[in-house]
Motif scaffolding. Structure first.
Motif, PDB file in Angstrom:
ATOM      1  N   LEU A 516      11.467  27.789  71.003  1.00 29.56           N
ATOM      2  CA  LEU A 516      12.280  26.604  71.272  1.00 29.56           C
ATOM      3  C   LEU A 516      13.406  26.461  70.262  1.00 29.56           C
ATOM      4  CD1 LEU A 516       9.533  23.970  72.228  1.00 29.56           C
ATOM      5  CD2 LEU A 516      10.580  25.776  73.606  1.00 29.56           C
ATOM      6  N   SER A 517      14.463  25.826  70.735  1.00 28.06           N
ATOM      7  CA  SER A 517      15.635  25.564  69.882  1.00 28.06           C
ATOM      8  C   SER A 517      16.006  24.096  69.995  1.00 28.06           C
ATOM      9  CB  SER A 517      16.818  26.455  70.294  1.00 28.06           C
ATOM     10  OG  SER A 517      16.475  27.821  70.235  1.00 28.06           O
ATOM     11  N   GLY A 518      15.062  23.255  69.687  1.00 22.50           N
ATOM     12  CA  GLY A 518      15.311  21.822  69.700  1.00 22.50           C
ATOM     13  C   GLY A 518      14.819  21.117  70.941  1.00 22.50           C
ATOM     14  N   GLN A 519      14.589  21.847  72.066  1.00 20.47           N
ATOM     15  CA  GLN A 519      14.128  21.189  73.278  1.00 20.47           C
ATOM     16  C   GLN A 519      12.672  20.740  73.115  1.00 20.47           C
ATOM     17  OE1 GLN A 519      14.924  24.424  72.951  1.00 20.47           O
ATOM     18  NE2 GLN A 519      14.125  25.676  74.645  1.00 20.47           N
ATOM     19  N   THR A 520      12.272  19.752  73.896  1.00 23.45           N
ATOM     20  CA  THR A 520      10.923  19.166  73.778  1.00 23.45           C
ATOM     21  C   THR A 520      10.125  19.325  75.061  1.00 23.45           C
ATOM     22  OG1 THR A 520      11.783  17.006  74.436  1.00 23.45           O
ATOM     23  CG2 THR A 520      11.659  17.478  72.056  1.00 23.45           C
ATOM     24  N   SER A 521      10.575  20.200  75.952  1.00 24.89           N
ATOM     25  CA  SER A 521       9.814  20.394  77.183  1.00 24.89           C
ATOM     26  C   SER A 521       9.972  21.841  77.664  1.00 24.89           C
ATOM     27  CB  SER A 521      10.275  19.433  78.276  1.00 24.89           C
ATOM     28  OG  SER A 521      11.625  19.671  78.622  1.00 24.89           O
ATOM     29  N   ILE A 522       8.952  22.277  78.382  1.00 28.83           N
ATOM     30  CA  ILE A 522       8.936  23.605  79.003  1.00 28.83           C
ATOM     31  C   ILE A 522       8.478  23.420  80.436  1.00 28.83           C
ATOM     32  CG2 ILE A 522       7.900  25.901  78.999  1.00 28.83           C
ATOM     33  CD1 ILE A 522       7.375  25.510  75.999  1.00 28.83           C
ATOM     34  N   SER A 523       9.132  24.075  81.378  1.00 27.08           N
ATOM     35  CA  SER A 523       8.728  24.040  82.778  1.00 27.08           C
ATOM     36  C   SER A 523       8.732  25.468  83.305  1.00 27.08           C
ATOM     37  CB  SER A 523       9.689  23.171  83.595  1.00 27.08           C
ATOM     38  OG  SER A 523       9.276  23.114  84.949  1.00 27.08           O
ATOM     39  N   GLN A 524       7.566  25.925  83.773  1.00 31.79           N
ATOM     40  CA  GLN A 524       7.437  27.316  84.196  1.00 31.79           C
ATOM     41  C   GLN A 524       6.394  27.431  85.299  1.00 31.79           C
ATOM     42  OE1 GLN A 524       6.373  30.050  81.055  1.00 31.79           O
ATOM     43  NE2 GLN A 524       5.764  31.640  82.503  1.00 31.79           N
ATOM     44  N   LYS A 525       6.622  28.327  86.256  1.00 30.05           N
ATOM     45  CA  LYS A 525       5.611  28.628  87.267  1.00 30.05           C
ATOM     46  C   LYS A 525       4.611  29.605  86.676  1.00 30.05           C
ATOM     47  CE  LYS A 525       6.124  28.571  91.634  1.00 30.05           C
ATOM     48  NZ  LYS A 525       6.419  28.875  93.057  1.00 30.05           N
ATOM     49  N   VAL A 526       3.332  29.278  86.843  1.00 28.90           N
ATOM     50  CA  VAL A 526       2.257  30.108  86.291  1.00 28.90           C
ATOM     51  C   VAL A 526       1.175  30.274  87.349  1.00 28.90           C
ATOM     52  CG1 VAL A 526       2.726  29.311  83.941  1.00 28.90           C
ATOM     53  CG2 VAL A 526       0.988  28.136  85.316  1.00 28.90           C
ATOM     54  N   PHE A 527       0.392  31.344  87.203  1.00 32.36           N
ATOM     55  CA  PHE A 527      -0.739  31.533  88.101  1.00 32.36           C
ATOM     56  C   PHE A 527      -1.797  30.469  87.819  1.00 32.36           C
ATOM     57  CE2 PHE A 527       0.947  35.926  88.216  1.00 32.36           C
ATOM     58  CZ  PHE A 527       1.018  36.087  89.600  1.00 32.36           C
ATOM     59  N   TYR A 528      -2.481  30.046  88.876  1.00 28.78           N
ATOM     60  CA  TYR A 528      -3.536  29.056  88.719  1.00 28.78           C
ATOM     61  C   TYR A 528      -4.700  29.647  87.938  1.00 28.78           C
ATOM     62  CZ  TYR A 528      -1.026  26.348  92.254  1.00 28.78           C
ATOM     63  OH  TYR A 528      -0.075  25.644  92.933  1.00 28.78           O
ATOM     64  N   GLY A 529      -5.275  28.825  87.047  1.00 30.18           N
ATOM     65  CA  GLY A 529      -6.413  29.267  86.252  1.00 30.18           C
ATOM     66  C   GLY A 529      -6.502  28.509  84.947  1.00 30.18           C
TER      67      GLY A 529
END
Length: 560
Positions: A516-529
């Protein structure tokens, strides 16, 4: 359970086929069945029907092959499917079932006649009313016409036929692209991580690792009991525990192997093996409670009266559940029920499998119960009959969870159009599907690796399928060494084994790192599990968190 079934039905798209090739498929012409031919039989249009306003009634049969047929145009080098809805009528005393077949015949360019059975329902009851019979087949190059016909072994059986169809199965050259898209849309969800702090929050240089530790989709294998309870087989155990999350004992829970002589039951071998793999975090399928194929039965059952046999069935359920309660996720209830009717004939009770499901469910309600069958995707012989069985079980409120498809594929040459057609057909049952005994027979490991990638991609992409289990992986513990993914005393993966590892550990799994470079959130598609989230700052772990990702758009708030 009903919510799952409705979800699957919603996801399955209609099977895509070509134009109708049969004429008068619904028998709506009350004056003629033409161009159908009734071979050594009598045919009459009647007002009873499955579709439309009428059907054809076939009687006066004098041979097993006496019945309806129609010749239709084909294009050689393509795959076709044919089907019809049938209602049987028979009054032969002592007969529980009619044995139904569907054949196609054609002549190749050398003038040779070929007769190919592509569908069978050998345990069809007259109480079934209208049911589909059908399947798919390949027409060789140079053939321009073929004849489809119905055959019933007992010529005293009369039947009605309606809503017949023959269509080409289109070749889809883009199947893998579409499968990859389905994987992206059905096996993944968006994970949203929001990072907060009670004090000053500085995320510059914060490294976030999103590591999948378990898959929601089941990847597993069959195993031999003796190889997990003896430390001398450490190489076997290491490969098992490092490359699979689900297992099924290959033989040690089968009735015949447990009770060779009446009343002398060896529970320890199977239960000790189950405890050993469970201690390593594996989930376990139970295979199998019953198996009505005569060669697979305890021999001493054959001499019992019907009342004694029934009591032994109850003893088997009660004794097995008492020992395995809470250890198993699934039971295959009456294995290969479309290919063995010992219990049905000897009790006699044509619906004894329904009762078996209810006994096990009453004894242990949390275990998911399955049918398990072959010749469902490796050929089309049993595909439609199996689908019908699943539909009937749902209608009759039998406590079934899913459809086990064994998937013993005879070579690395696999037609993906037919494979998908058969999967879609079974999905019409409205029940979850598990691939329970996958094998690909090929002594060439590279060919087998390529086929394994294709098959796993198709299976993993199909929204009705919840899991895939191999029927073994090591040549030292395989009924045929051609199926092996690993070889030698060190259990070393061959090309097919390395392909499994690539798919299981990498392609069908999420392991991502974000800086990260200062951002406070991540949004990513991931496999269920299941996942472990690890947060590092300046090389030091500042936070870890375990989460379960089981729905799209899941929001996780992490307070540092």
């Amino acid at each position: 359970m009903s919510d799952i079934r409705n979800y699957i039905v919603f996801l399955i798209l209609p099977i895509s086929l070509g134009q109708e090739l049969l004429q008068n498929p619904d028998f709506e012409n009350v004056n003629s069945i033409s161009p159908w031919i009734c071979n050594e039989c009598n045919a009459a249009i009647i007002p009873d029907y499955y579709h439309g306003k009428s059907s054809v009634h076939v009687s006066g049969r004098i041979h097993k092959y006496s019945g309806l047929g129609q010749t239709f145009p084909v294009q050689g080098g393509h795959h076709y499917q044919c089907s019809a809805y049938i209602k049987v009528h028979f009054n032969t005393q002592g007969k529980l079932f009619a044995n139904l077949h569907m054949f196609v015949t054609y002549k190749t360019t050398d003038g040779t006649s070929h007769y190919k059975q592509f569908a069978n329902d050998q345990y069809h009851q007259k109480e079934f009313n209208w049911e589909e019979i059908g399947g798919d087949f390949y027409i060789p190059s140079g053939v321009s016409s073929a004849k489809v016909y119905i055959q019933i072994n007992d010529h005293s059986v009369v039947y009605s036929l309606d809503h017949a169809s023959c269509q080409q199965i289109p070749h889809d050259s883009q199947w893998k692209i579409k499968a990859t898209d389905r994987i992206e849309n059905t096996r993944k969800g968006r994970l949203n991580i929001k990072i907060t702090s009670d004090g000053q929050l500085d995320t510059n240089g914060l490294i976030v690792q999103i590591k999948q530790t378990k898959s929601k989709f089941a990847f597993g294998t069959a195993f031999r009991a003796q190889y997990v309870t003896d430390s001398i087989h450490k190489a076997y155990q290491d490969f098992l525990y490092n490359n699979f999350e689900w297992v099924v004992p290959e033989n040690s829970l089968k009735w015949k192997q447990m009770e060779w002589s009446r009343g002398h039951i060896n529970y320890d071998k199977g239960i000790d093996a189950v405890k050993a793999v469970k201690a390593h975090g594996m989930k376990i399928r139970g295979h199998n409670m019953f198996w009505g194929v005569p060669s697979r039965l305890p021999r001493w059952l054959t001499g019992l009266s019907s009342s004694e046999l029934l009591q032994e069935l109850h003893n088997r359920v009660n004794g097995m559940i008492a020992k395995s309660r809470g250890m198993l996720e699934h039971w295959d209830v009456n294995n290969e029920n479309l290919h063995g009717d010992f219990f049905e004939q000897h009790l006699p009770n044509p619906n004894i499998t329904n009762d078996m499901f209810r006994w096990i469910h009453n004894a242990e309600p949390n275990v998911k119960l399955f049918l398990n069958e072959f010749n469902v995707v490796s050929s089309s012989i049993s595909t439609t009959a199996y689908t019908n069985q699943g539909k009937r079980f749902r209608i009759d409120k039998v406590p079934i969870y899913g459809m086990g498809i064994q998937s013993h594929l005879p070579s690395s040459t696999i037609n993906m159009d037919s494979l998908k057609y058969r999967l879609d057909k079974v999905a019409e049952s409205g029940l979850p599907i598990w691939i329970t005994e996958l094998t690909i027979m090929d002594s060439n490991e590279n060919n087998k690796a390529a086929a394994l990638e294709d098959v796993l991609t198709m299976f993993f992409s199909h929204p009705a399928i919840e899991g895939i289990l191999l029927w073994g992986f090591w040549d030292g513990a395989a009924y045929d060494t051609r199926l092996a993914l690993a070889t030698g005393s060190s259990v070393t993966p061959n090309a097919a084994g390395r392909k499994w590892q690539e798919l299981f550990h990498q392609r069908f799994r999420t392991n991502e790192t974000h800086t990260l470079s200062g951002q406070t959130s991540i949004s990513q598609k991931v496999f269920y599990g299941d996942y472990q989230l690890t947060f590092r700052k300046n090389g030091v772990i500042v936070h870890t968190e375990n989460i379960n990702m089981d729905q799209d758009g899941q929001n996780i708030i992490v307070n540092l």
